[in-house]
Design a protein around this motif. Structure first.
Motif, PDB file in Angstrom:
ATOM      1  N   SER A   5      26.293  41.322  48.946  1.00  0.00           N
ATOM      2  CA  SER A   5      24.876  40.955  48.950  1.00  0.00           C
ATOM      3  C   SER A   5      23.931  42.122  48.678  1.00  0.00           C
ATOM      4  O   SER A   5      22.704  41.925  48.635  1.00  0.00           O
ATOM      5  CB  SER A   5      24.504  40.301  50.282  1.00  0.00           C
ATOM      6  N   HIS A   6      24.495  43.324  48.483  1.00  0.00           N
ATOM      7  CA  HIS A   6      23.620  44.483  48.238  1.00  0.00           C
ATOM      8  C   HIS A   6      24.453  45.633  47.690  1.00  0.00           C
ATOM      9  O   HIS A   6      25.165  46.305  48.435  1.00  0.00           O
ATOM     10  CB  HIS A   6      22.943  44.897  49.552  1.00  0.00           C
ATOM     11  N   CYS A   7      24.365  45.834  46.386  1.00  0.00           N
ATOM     12  CA  CYS A   7      25.038  46.998  45.796  1.00  0.00           C
ATOM     13  C   CYS A   7      24.159  47.535  44.677  1.00  0.00           C
ATOM     14  O   CYS A   7      23.362  46.794  44.087  1.00  0.00           O
ATOM     15  CB  CYS A   7      26.426  46.636  45.272  1.00  0.00           C
ATOM     16  N   ILE A 129      15.619  43.895  52.439  1.00  0.00           N
ATOM     17  CA  ILE A 129      14.774  44.841  53.170  1.00  0.00           C
ATOM     18  C   ILE A 129      15.565  45.963  53.818  1.00  0.00           C
ATOM     19  O   ILE A 129      16.604  45.743  54.442  1.00  0.00           O
ATOM     20  CB  ILE A 129      13.946  44.059  54.216  1.00  0.00           C
ATOM     21  N   HIS A 130      15.013  47.176  53.643  1.00  0.00           N
ATOM     22  CA  HIS A 130      15.610  48.404  54.150  1.00  0.00           C
ATOM     23  C   HIS A 130      14.757  48.881  55.322  1.00  0.00           C
ATOM     24  O   HIS A 130      13.542  49.012  55.187  1.00  0.00           O
ATOM     25  CB  HIS A 130      15.595  49.425  53.005  1.00  0.00           C
ATOM     26  N   VAL A 131      15.380  49.143  56.456  1.00  0.00           N
ATOM     27  CA  VAL A 131      14.629  49.752  57.558  1.00  0.00           C
ATOM     28  C   VAL A 131      15.503  50.793  58.231  1.00  0.00           C
ATOM     29  O   VAL A 131      16.630  50.533  58.610  1.00  0.00           O
ATOM     30  CB  VAL A 131      14.094  48.701  58.566  1.00  0.00           C
ATOM     31  N   LEU A 158      17.714  41.866  56.426  1.00  0.00           N
ATOM     32  CA  LEU A 158      17.677  43.275  56.816  1.00  0.00           C
ATOM     33  C   LEU A 158      19.022  43.857  56.408  1.00  0.00           C
ATOM     34  O   LEU A 158      20.039  43.582  57.044  1.00  0.00           O
ATOM     35  CB  LEU A 158      17.448  43.416  58.320  1.00  0.00           C
ATOM     36  N   HIS A 159      19.013  44.609  55.318  1.00  0.00           N
ATOM     37  CA  HIS A 159      20.279  45.086  54.754  1.00  0.00           C
ATOM     38  C   HIS A 159      20.755  46.335  55.490  1.00  0.00           C
ATOM     39  O   HIS A 159      19.952  47.064  56.081  1.00  0.00           O
ATOM     40  CB  HIS A 159      20.116  45.303  53.245  1.00  0.00           C
ATOM     41  N   CYS A 160      22.061  46.547  55.469  1.00  0.00           N
ATOM     42  CA  CYS A 160      22.682  47.736  56.091  1.00  0.00           C
ATOM     43  C   CYS A 160      22.143  47.925  57.511  1.00  0.00           C
ATOM     44  O   CYS A 160      21.673  48.997  57.881  1.00  0.00           O
ATOM     45  CB  CYS A 160      22.415  48.973  55.246  1.00  0.00           C
ATOM     46  N   THR A 208      28.086  46.179  50.417  1.00  0.00           N
ATOM     47  CA  THR A 208      28.630  47.537  50.345  1.00  0.00           C
ATOM     48  C   THR A 208      27.541  48.603  50.341  1.00  0.00           C
ATOM     49  O   THR A 208      27.769  49.707  50.823  1.00  0.00           O
ATOM     50  CB  THR A 208      29.470  47.738  49.064  1.00  0.00           C
ATOM     51  N   ASP A 209      26.354  48.320  49.753  1.00  0.00           N
ATOM     52  CA  ASP A 209      25.353  49.348  49.460  1.00  0.00           C
ATOM     53  C   ASP A 209      25.956  50.429  48.548  1.00  0.00           C
ATOM     54  O   ASP A 209      25.529  51.568  48.551  1.00  0.00           O
ATOM     55  CB  ASP A 209      24.763  49.969  50.726  1.00  0.00           C
ATOM     56  N   ALA A 210      27.002  50.038  47.795  1.00  0.00           N
ATOM     57  CA  ALA A 210      27.633  50.975  46.857  1.00  0.00           C
ATOM     58  C   ALA A 210      26.572  51.554  45.922  1.00  0.00           C
ATOM     59  O   ALA A 210      25.618  50.851  45.591  1.00  0.00           O
ATOM     60  CB  ALA A 210      28.690  50.235  46.040  1.00  0.00           C
TER      61      ALA A 210
HETATM   62 ZN   LIG Z   1      18.663  50.517  51.737  1.00  0.00          ZN
END
Ligand SMILES: [Zn+2]
Ligand SMILES: [Zn+2]
Length: 263
Positions: A5-7, A129-131, A158-160, A208-210
């Motif tokens: 969902s986020h790379c 969203i990054h926090v 709210l990612h990662c 992953t936020d790869a």
């Molecule tokens: Zn981020």
């Protein structure tokens, strides 16, 4: 099948072997990816949109990362407003607040995040969203700005996630999903596994936020979407569910949030 969902598939780190990375993702059972447009320079948004247009497995987001907030000018705003209308762009972001690295001043971060939240509302789009920063400041301010600008009319993720259980519960009540990255697999997870275990599966995503944050066992290496399975396996153990059920549930949650059937 899994959904990352986020790379940051558009990042330079994948230029040499992006096709191989996508093949390995497919072989690992990862059949959908959300390529985040922001985070590696505002111009990188265009590359994420191109990747989504050229591969049916990939969807894109378009936005301004808090690190990049200070780079945004009126020409950039107009350019992003056009880019976000392109096909297969499913969310605003990633956007948010980062009081840990502070690459942009707080005031600038807050103003740009407010713009991004307002954009999500006016377009009826969800947001990634990054926090980051010590609770309560960054987290409370983020929630305040989001609710003021969206009036709760759109959803986000709210990612990662690295915050507390109490905040995650409030965020879920406010319409957020919570996404866990490779940090969930780290030996020193700083209590994150207890948070993930206590949250309802129907509001959880995996990512992953790869190319950053490779899971335990791959640490120090470049991260890639195939490794999202390692995050899902830990989540399966925490929730005492079969891995296949976690894959299905987290993919369905992401499909619902990003409305992939309509994209
Ligand atoms: Zn981020
Ligand atoms: Zn990211």
């Amino acid at each position: 099948m899994w959904l990352d969902s986020h790379c940051h598939l558009a990042a330079d780190e994948f230029d040499a072997d992006r096709a191989d990375v996508l093949d390995r993702a497919r072989d690992a059972g990862v059949d959908r990816l959300i390529a985040i447009g922001s985070g590696y320079g505002i111009a990188g948004n265009a590359r994420a949109v191109e990747l989504a247009a050229s591969d049916p497995r990939v969807f894109a987001t378009v936005g301004v990362h808090p690190h990049e907030a200070k780079e945004l000018d009126d020409a950039g705003r107009r350019w992003l407003d056009e880019l976000i209308e392109r096909p297969r762009v499913v969310a605003v972001g990633e956007c948010g607040l980062d009081y840990h690295y502070m690459n942009s001043e707080r005031e600038v971060q807050r103003a740009v995040f407010a713009e991004q939240a307002a954009s999500a509302r006016s377009r009826h789009m969800p947001a990634s969203i990054h926090v980051r920063g010590d609770e309560p400041n960054a987290f409370e301010e983020l929630l305040d700005i989001w609710l003021a600008e969206t009036r709760g009319e759109v959803e986000g993720v709210l990612h990662c996630y690295t915050g507390s259980l109490a905040f995650a519960r409030r965020a879920i009540e406010a319409g957020f999903y919570i996404s866990f990255s490779g940090i969930l697999t780290f030996k020193n997870d700083r209590g994150l596994r207890e948070v993930a275990k206590a949250l309802p599966l129907e509001r959880l995503l995996v990512e992953t936020d790869a190319p950053l944050l490779a899971p335990q066992g791959f640490r120090g290496k470049r991260n890639e979407p195939a490794y999202v399975v390692a995050v899902g396996e830990v989540l399966a153990a925490l929730h005492a569910r079969p891995v296949e059920e976690i894959a299905r549930a987290t993919s369905e949650n992401a499909r619902a949030l990003f409305r992939l059937e309509d994209a």
